[in-house]
Scaffold this active site. Structure first.
Site, short mmCIF file in Angstrom:
data_model
loop_
_atom_site.label_atom_id
_atom_site.label_comp_id
_atom_site.label_asym_id
_atom_site.label_seq_id
_atom_site.Cartn_x
_atom_site.Cartn_y
_atom_site.Cartn_z
N GLU A 159 0.38 -2.29 1.08
CA GLU A 159 -0.51 -3.14 1.84
C GLU A 159 -1.48 -4.28 0.86
OE1 GLU A 159 -4.84 -2.50 4.16
OE2 GLU A 159 -2.85 -1.63 5.10
N LYS B 149 1.28 7.75 4.32
CA LYS B 149 0.16 6.65 4.65
C LYS B 149 -0.57 6.04 3.52
CE LYS B 149 -2.53 4.16 7.06
NZ LYS B 149 -3.81 4.38 6.92
#
Length: 336
Positions: free
Chosen positions: A182, A175
């Site tokens: 991102e 993550k």
């Protein structure tokens, strides 16, 4: 009709936790919840079993109990795990769905294992809407423990949006890498919008973004969100140029340095984020002082230098480069 074979508790009924609870209840999963201040009325009406204390969770779930934490990363997670170990039973499974550091997750796994408790680090992506409609889960933990919560995760995930990434720590590590990617994507899209804004003629940027959403190589949810926000806000002018974040990608940059893995795009995106917060611009002041010292460059804007910057180059860059390239190409040698 509820599926009593599947049940879980969620601690922390904020935006993510509450929407995951709604998602679960829609799927017939029985949900027990605890949050500071009590659950909202709409959650209770939807079927949530509202606990007034952590201790109540035990009586509402069958062992091995599956308790999900959606609370802020940091000391609060350790404090909550300690409380849960004091009121639950060995063999119960505690799942941290927040953005905790993966090294902390390994430590927590080992600490809980010594007391007979099971721990899973669960990276959760997809945002608030994903929590409601179908999230993306990255689980880290021992195989037999993860297998016990997989039926729940597969119900709550968007189709294809679940992976058992590896051993303890792997869920939060993957993550974290996801968040770094991102950042790089956000920076690239933001820079692209800036270029569109600087075109000599005003462009229909909202329509350009709409076009990019269909069939282009860069089509993505982020571009979808960019177009939606650009239209809603009428452009960029009313948005404060300050980017806030919770700092997870800083950890990734530090990890990359320790691992000796180059991540220049992700690292630079973090630096640009910091630059958005710098109102004093002391770095710019220092550079101006040094430039004044070695070249007599002025402090602040200067009309003459602005004119030179804009007019000093004669001809397009690509023509200049092409000319230099042609001159540099070796000519074919003549055979004597």
């Amino acid at each position: 009709m509820q599926n009593h074979q599947l049940e879980l508790a969620i601690i922390g009924l904020g935006k993510m936790g509450a929407n995951l609870a709604r998602n679960a209840m829609d799927k017939g999963i029985r949900v027990v919840g605890y949050t500071l201040g009590g659950a909202s009325e709409d959650l209770i009406r939807a079927g949530l079993v509202n606990c007034r204390s952590i201790q109540e969770i035990k009586q509402h779930l069958k062992p091995p109990r599956k308790v999900f934490l959606y609370i802020p990363a940091g000391p609060a997670v350790d404090e909550m795990l300690d409380q849960l170990m004091g009121c639950l039973d060995p063999g119960d499974i505690l799942i941290d769905g927040g953005n905790s550091y993966w090294g902390d997750s390994i430590r927590r796994h080992d600490k809980l294992a010594q007391k007979g408790f099971r721990f899973i680090d669960l990276g959760t992506s997809g945002g608030v809407s994903g929590a409601r409609e179908g999230a993306c889960f990255m689980a880290g933990g021992d195989d037999e423990v993860v297998a016990q919560i997989e039926p729940i995760l597969l119900q709550l995930a968007v189709q294809g949006g679940y992976v058992h990434a590896g051993p303890p720590g792997a869920g939060h590590f993957t993550k974290l890498v996801h968040n770094g990617i991102e950042f790089g994507m956000l920076q690239a899209i933001g820079e692209g919008i800036d270029l569109l804004e600087h075109f000599p003629v005003k462009l229909k940027i909202d329509d350009v973004l709409r076009c990019w959403r269909y069939g282009s190589v860069i089509r993505s949810w982020l571009v979808d969100l960019m177009e939606e926000a650009y239209r809603q806000e009428g452009g960029l002018a009313n948005i404060p140029p300050y980017i806030e974040d919770t700092g997870e990608v800083n950890w990734l940059v530090s990890d990359a340095i320790q691992m000796e893995v180059p991540i220049p795009v992700i690292s630079q995106s973090v630096m640009e984020l910091f630059a958005s917060r710098d109102k004093t611009k002391n770095w710019a002041r220092a550079i101006a002082m040094m430039r004044h010292g070695f070249g007599g460059h002025p402090f602040g804007a200067d009309p003459g230098i602005v004119r030179e910057r804009r007019e000093g180059r004669v001809g397009a860059i690509y023509r200049f480069a092409l000319k230099n390239r042609q001159q540099a190409e070796p000519k074919e040698a003549k055979v004597k």
